[in-house]
Design a protein around this motif. Structure first.
Motif, PDB file in Angstrom:
ATOM      1  N   ARG A 230      -5.145  18.247  95.578  1.00  0.00           N
ATOM      2  CA  ARG A 230      -5.580  19.550  95.049  1.00  0.00           C
ATOM      3  C   ARG A 230      -6.323  20.243  96.182  1.00  0.00           C
ATOM      4  NH1 ARG A 230      -9.103  17.072  90.581  1.00  0.00           N
ATOM      5  NH2 ARG A 230      -9.623  16.183  92.553  1.00  0.00           N
ATOM      6  N   VAL A 231      -5.795  21.392  96.576  1.00  0.00           N
ATOM      7  CA  VAL A 231      -6.392  22.134  97.677  1.00  0.00           C
ATOM      8  C   VAL A 231      -6.907  23.465  97.136  1.00  0.00           C
ATOM      9  CG1 VAL A 231      -6.035  23.170  99.967  1.00  0.00           C
ATOM     10  CG2 VAL A 231      -4.823  21.058  99.339  1.00  0.00           C
ATOM     11  N   GLY A 232      -8.169  23.733  97.414  1.00  0.00           N
ATOM     12  CA  GLY A 232      -8.783  24.988  97.017  1.00  0.00           C
ATOM     13  C   GLY A 232      -9.092  25.836  98.224  1.00  0.00           C
ATOM     14  N   PHE A 233      -9.244  27.131  97.990  1.00  0.00           N
ATOM     15  CA  PHE A 233      -9.510  28.091  99.063  1.00  0.00           C
ATOM     16  C   PHE A 233     -10.683  28.952  98.623  1.00  0.00           C
ATOM     17  CE2 PHE A 233      -8.752  31.663 101.901  1.00  0.00           C
ATOM     18  CZ  PHE A 233      -8.118  31.103 103.002  1.00  0.00           C
ATOM     19  N   TYR A 234     -11.704  29.027  99.456  1.00  0.00           N
ATOM     20  CA  TYR A 234     -12.868  29.871  99.180  1.00  0.00           C
ATOM     21  C   TYR A 234     -12.965  30.871 100.313  1.00  0.00           C
ATOM     22  CZ  TYR A 234     -17.776  31.192  98.318  1.00  0.00           C
ATOM     23  OH  TYR A 234     -18.939  31.879  98.086  1.00  0.00           O
ATOM     24  N   ALA A 235     -12.757  32.139  99.986  1.00  0.00           N
ATOM     25  CA  ALA A 235     -12.681  33.173 101.013  1.00  0.00           C
ATOM     26  C   ALA A 235     -13.883  34.097 100.964  1.00  0.00           C
ATOM     27  CB  ALA A 235     -11.412  33.998 100.808  1.00  0.00           C
ATOM     28  N   GLY A 236     -14.204  34.642 102.118  1.00  0.00           N
ATOM     29  CA  GLY A 236     -15.257  35.637 102.196  1.00  0.00           C
ATOM     30  C   GLY A 236     -15.366  36.168 103.602  1.00  0.00           C
ATOM     31  N   THR A 237     -16.133  37.224 103.731  1.00  0.00           N
ATOM     32  CA  THR A 237     -16.440  37.750 105.053  1.00  0.00           C
ATOM     33  C   THR A 237     -17.568  36.923 105.675  1.00  0.00           C
ATOM     34  OG1 THR A 237     -15.803  39.934 104.267  1.00  0.00           O
ATOM     35  CG2 THR A 237     -16.998  39.855 106.334  1.00  0.00           C
ATOM     36  N   PHE A 238     -18.475  36.437 104.830  1.00  0.00           N
ATOM     37  CA  PHE A 238     -19.586  35.582 105.262  1.00  0.00           C
ATOM     38  C   PHE A 238     -20.379  36.235 106.393  1.00  0.00           C
ATOM     39  CE2 PHE A 238     -16.273  32.572 103.681  1.00  0.00           C
ATOM     40  CZ  PHE A 238     -16.922  32.205 102.522  1.00  0.00           C
ATOM     41  N   ASP A 239     -20.826  37.454 106.131  1.00  0.00           N
ATOM     42  CA  ASP A 239     -21.568  38.229 107.135  1.00  0.00           C
ATOM     43  C   ASP A 239     -22.946  38.598 106.600  1.00  0.00           C
ATOM     44  OD1 ASP A 239     -21.846  39.670 109.622  1.00  0.00           O
ATOM     45  OD2 ASP A 239     -21.528  41.523 108.490  1.00  0.00           O
ATOM     46  N   PRO A 240     -23.869  37.665 106.589  1.00  0.00           N
ATOM     47  CA  PRO A 240     -23.817  36.267 107.004  1.00  0.00           C
ATOM     48  C   PRO A 240     -23.507  35.340 105.828  1.00  0.00           C
ATOM     49  CG  PRO A 240     -26.072  36.822 106.529  1.00  0.00           C
ATOM     50  CD  PRO A 240     -25.251  38.069 106.286  1.00  0.00           C
ATOM     51  N   VAL A 241     -23.190  34.087 106.168  1.00  0.00           N
ATOM     52  CA  VAL A 241     -23.061  33.065 105.135  1.00  0.00           C
ATOM     53  C   VAL A 241     -24.473  32.783 104.613  1.00  0.00           C
ATOM     54  CG1 VAL A 241     -23.174  31.101 106.756  1.00  0.00           C
ATOM     55  CG2 VAL A 241     -22.040  30.835 104.535  1.00  0.00           C
TER      56      VAL A 241
END
Length: 179
Positions: free
Chosen positions: A11-22
């Motif tokens: 099971r592969v998940g994806f967590y996306a963001g710009t993370f500016d900042p994390v």
């Protein structure tokens, strides 16, 4: 996904963001999501439309710096990748079938439910999983962290030390350029 006979597919998940900042809020979602999948891919979006303060390589470095502690806590297989495409394409390209999204407030839900519907239309094989922010992080946003830092406020409770140093350096560079 092709898996050998008798083995369980990952099971592969994806967590996306710009993370500016994390922020520690992002890191909380990463830690919790990594417990739910065999592999978690953190997608750091190029996204020049958001006019990020930190360049992509620094945002990736900030996320990666925080991962050893999370991996130690969870034993999770977590990787960080940049992406500059539709989210569903990045999800597919990384073999994921789940998109993790963090929710802090009601307005997040309104936006995320729309995105979930669009992503489902684009690829019905990808599910969205929403994780509510923990009580200790639900008020934190990257935008507020940058604003607090730009006025000299203490952001040490909201970001890791490495992220704080990079963010403050970027803000100082911006001040020196605009003087």
């Amino acid at each position: 996904m092709n898996t050998p006979a008798g083995s369980v597919p990952k099971r592969v998940g994806f967590y996306a963001g710009t993370f500016d900042p994390v922020t520690v809020g992002h890191l909380d979602v990463i830690e919790r999501a990594s417990r739910l999948v065999d592999r978690l891919v953190i997608g750091v979006a190029h996204n020049p439309g958001k006019n990020p303060l930190m360049p992509l390589d620094e945002r990736i470095a900030c996320v990666e710096e925080a991962l050893p502690a999370i991996r130690q806590n969870t034993g999770g297989d977590i990787v960080v990748v940049p992406f500059d495409s539709l989210l569903v394409k990045a999800v597919r390209d990384n073999g994921a079938t789940l998109i993790f999204r963090g929710l802090r407030v009601l307005s997040d839900f309104d936006y995320e439910i729309q995105m979930s519907g669009v992503n489902r239309k684009l690829d019905a094989g990808i599910e969205s999983v929403f994780l509510m922010a923990s009580e200790r992080t639900q008020f934190i946003s990257s935008r507020l962290v940058k604003e607090i830092a730009s006025y000299g406020g203490d952001i040490s409770e909201f970001v890791t030390p490495g992220t704080q140093a990079r963010l403050l350096a970027r803000l100082a560079d911006r001040k020196n350029v605009s003087v």
